[in-house]
Write a protein that holds these residues in place. Structure first.
Motif, PDB file in Angstrom:
ATOM      1  N   HIS A  88       0.784  -1.199  -0.085  1.00 46.36           N
ATOM      2  CA  HIS A  88       0.030   0.139   0.027  1.00 46.36           C
ATOM      3  C   HIS A  88       1.049   1.093  -0.016  1.00 46.36           C
ATOM      4  O   HIS A  88       0.521   2.358   0.366  1.00 46.36           O
ATOM      5  N   GLY A 107       6.633  -6.339  -8.202  1.00 51.31           N
ATOM      6  CA  GLY A 107       5.490  -5.183  -8.795  1.00 51.31           C
ATOM      7  C   GLY A 107       4.539  -6.240  -9.743  1.00 51.31           C
ATOM      8  O   GLY A 107       4.921  -7.425  -9.749  1.00 51.31           O
ATOM      9  N   ASP A 108       3.616  -5.700 -10.257  1.00 55.78           N
ATOM     10  CA  ASP A 108       2.723  -6.479 -11.134  1.00 55.78           C
ATOM     11  C   ASP A 108       2.750  -6.142 -12.448  1.00 55.78           C
ATOM     12  O   ASP A 108       3.104  -4.860 -12.940  1.00 55.78           O
ATOM     13  N   GLY A 143      -2.234 -11.586 -15.315  1.00 56.01           N
ATOM     14  CA  GLY A 143      -1.602 -10.894 -14.430  1.00 56.01           C
ATOM     15  C   GLY A 143      -0.252 -11.633 -13.811  1.00 56.01           C
ATOM     16  O   GLY A 143      -0.719 -12.830 -13.468  1.00 56.01           O
ATOM     17  N   THR A 180       3.344 -11.522 -11.080  1.00 59.67           N
ATOM     18  CA  THR A 180       4.307 -10.671 -10.275  1.00 59.67           C
ATOM     19  C   THR A 180       5.577 -10.767 -10.891  1.00 59.67           C
ATOM     20  O   THR A 180       6.218 -11.729 -11.465  1.00 59.67           O
ATOM     21  N   ARG A 200      10.855  -3.312 -17.872  1.00 55.06           N
ATOM     22  CA  ARG A 200       9.896  -2.276 -18.262  1.00 55.06           C
ATOM     23  C   ARG A 200      10.139  -1.703 -19.633  1.00 55.06           C
ATOM     24  O   ARG A 200       9.056  -1.600 -20.330  1.00 55.06           O
ATOM     25  N   GLU A 260       0.587  -3.083 -18.472  1.00 47.57           N
ATOM     26  CA  GLU A 260       0.520  -1.981 -17.649  1.00 47.57           C
ATOM     27  C   GLU A 260       1.610  -2.551 -16.563  1.00 47.57           C
ATOM     28  O   GLU A 260       1.188  -3.977 -15.748  1.00 47.57           O
ATOM     29  N   PHE A 261       2.455  -1.998 -16.078  1.00 51.68           N
ATOM     30  CA  PHE A 261       3.571  -1.997 -14.771  1.00 51.68           C
ATOM     31  C   PHE A 261       2.793  -1.465 -13.668  1.00 51.68           C
ATOM     32  O   PHE A 261       2.893  -0.284 -13.856  1.00 51.68           O
ATOM     33  N   SER A 262       2.618  -2.142 -12.688  1.00 51.30           N
ATOM     34  CA  SER A 262       2.389  -1.208 -11.348  1.00 51.30           C
ATOM     35  C   SER A 262       3.584  -0.708 -10.821  1.00 51.30           C
ATOM     36  O   SER A 262       4.584  -1.320 -11.080  1.00 51.30           O
ATOM     37  N   ALA A 263       3.331   0.366 -10.215  1.00 57.01           N
ATOM     38  CA  ALA A 263       4.558   0.883  -9.160  1.00 57.01           C
ATOM     39  C   ALA A 263       4.907  -0.217  -8.367  1.00 57.01           C
ATOM     40  O   ALA A 263       4.384  -0.746  -7.662  1.00 57.01           O
ATOM     41  N   ALA A 264       6.202  -0.555  -8.493  1.00 61.72           N
ATOM     42  CA  ALA A 264       6.623  -1.686  -7.828  1.00 61.72           C
ATOM     43  C   ALA A 264       7.434  -1.180  -6.434  1.00 61.72           C
ATOM     44  O   ALA A 264       7.722   0.174  -6.183  1.00 61.72           O
TER      45      ALA A 264
END
Ligand SMILES: [Zn+2]
Length: 400
Positions: free
Chosen positions: A140, A189-190, A261, A263, A276, A297-301
């Motif tokens: 989070h 990250g995802d 999805g 990890t 990335r 889409e890469f999430s913020a890791a």
């Protein structure tokens, strides 16, 4: 300075520490908003120093000023629980659908212990100590929010080092401290890939535009592709955790979209940015061949957790001074888990330390691991964590 005395002192109030930990264990809360947890911790540190509450999250930052001027050192304890339904036989097991399955309840009790120890000995302190109680470690971004809010700057000067402890219900023998210089934990990250084709009749796929086949090729090919592009001695882990396409009640329909999805774990900044960069090209290439649209889409890791070598030396030296040889272990490799302490250490320097907390009589190699609904921790290790972190603070601020 005799760091052993910190251990004797912390052990003399082990039952109080265990009581606080067990209270916290029964009120686990999730994410950034932990009002009950915050209130419980606050009650245990009230009067020890200046307390700053977070604005965007239920954090606490405690400032204890030493009797003598000097720099600031930061100690961090995380606070959040997991959305796991506890299934242990502990008499204080949680019943609210969340669980301190990662031991953050022990971390808070250790942080509270450090606060009392520092407050007791502040007459010998050449500098200030900031102790963080941080929500939202479990994905989070709690550490980054506290940094943005300036919770590390409450002494008026930027801390010269930061330290934190993480307990483990398994994998490490009870009472063993472990760390390593350089990369210790992964960037986690995802990656989400969504393929859009066009629906149709399963009997005649050439008349529609099936998204499932390119999605499967991307999913399968990704690991092989990265294997050819990245140095194997700086590993990258990609593991697909979900796929979604079609309807399980029918086989003769071509759906419009298919997605998965995964990890993504990396152990260097270089590979974190390279992955990335090159994954979208690979995905686009396959999508182009099939004539489908694709979104990547890469999430913020979390960042790679990189310990300072000199801070790790201090961890080893202080451990040896308190316990003699044999309690500190240097990890041979990093661990693939992610941790937002990485952001704190990147900003302030310092080191993260693991502490074995398997229950006595339990085989640590097979015991349920952190995050398991069966994970149980031995909270009699709390004084060990208190003594180490207090010793580390005094190794910087103890004067001569
Ligand atoms: Zn954790």
């Amino acid at each position: 300075m005799d760091y052993k005395a910190f251990l004797t002192e912390a052990q003399s109030w082990v039952e109080i520490s265990q009581g606080i930990r067990r209270d916290l264990h029964q009120i686990p809360e999730f994410g950034l908003h932990l009002p009950k947890t915050q209130a419980r911790v606050r009650a245990s540190i009230e009067g020890l120093g200046e307390i700053h509450e977070g604005r965007g999250l239920n954090s606490l930052a405690l400032l204890i000023k030493g009797a003598h001027p000097g720099p600031t050192v930061l100690v961090r304890a995380d606070m959040d629980a997991l959305a796991v339904v506890e299934d242990t036989s502990e008499p204080f097991a949680s019943t609210n659908g969340y669980m301190h399955a990662c031991g953050h309840d022990l971390h808070m009790s250790i942080g509270i212990g450090v606060a009392h120890m520092i407050a007791t000995h502040k007459d010998k302190l050449h500098g200030d100590v900031v102790i963080w109680f941080q929500p939202g470690e479990e994905g989070h971004g709690g550490a980054d929010i506290m940094l943005e809010e300036g919770a590390h700057m409450i002494s008026g000067s930027k801390p010269i080092a930061s330290y934190g402890i993480h307990v483990f219900s398994a994998m490490l023998p009870r009472g063993i401290f472990a760390s390593r210089p350089g990369a210790m934990m992964a960037s986690a990250g995802d990656l989400i890939v969504k393929v859009t084709g066009s629906g149709g009749h399963g009997s005649s796929p050439w008349m529609g535009n099936d998204p499932i086949s390119p999605m499967l090729e991307i999913a399968n090919g990704l690991q092989a592709f990265l294997n050819k592009k990245l140095n194997a001695f700086d590993p990258v882990v990609i593991n697909i955790g979900w796929v979604e396409a079609g309807d399980t009640h029918t086989t003769n329909v071509i759906p419009e979209t298919a997605s998965f999805g995964a990890t993504v774990r990396t152990f260097s900044k270089e590979h974190d940015s390279k992955v990335r960069d090159i994954v979208p090209d690979f995905v686009d290439g396959i999508a182009k061949a099939y004539g489908v649209k694709v979104e990547v889409e890469f999430s913020a890791a979390t960042k790679v957790l990189i310990n300072d070598a000199d801070a790790v030396d201090r961890v080893r030296d202080v451990t040896n001074q308190i316990y003699g040889e044999g309690r500190y272990m240097e990890m041979p490799t990093p661990m693939a888990g992610g941790e937002d302490m990485a952001s704190i250490i990147e900003e302030l320097g310092g080191a993260f330390v693991f502490l074995g907390a398997a229950k006595p009589g339990v085989d640590f190699t097979t015991a349920p691991v952190n995050h398991s609904n069966h994970a149980e921790f031995d909270d009699s290790v709390i004084p060990d964590g208190v003594a180490l972190l207090t010793g580390l603070v005094f190794s910087h601020l103890g004067g001569e």
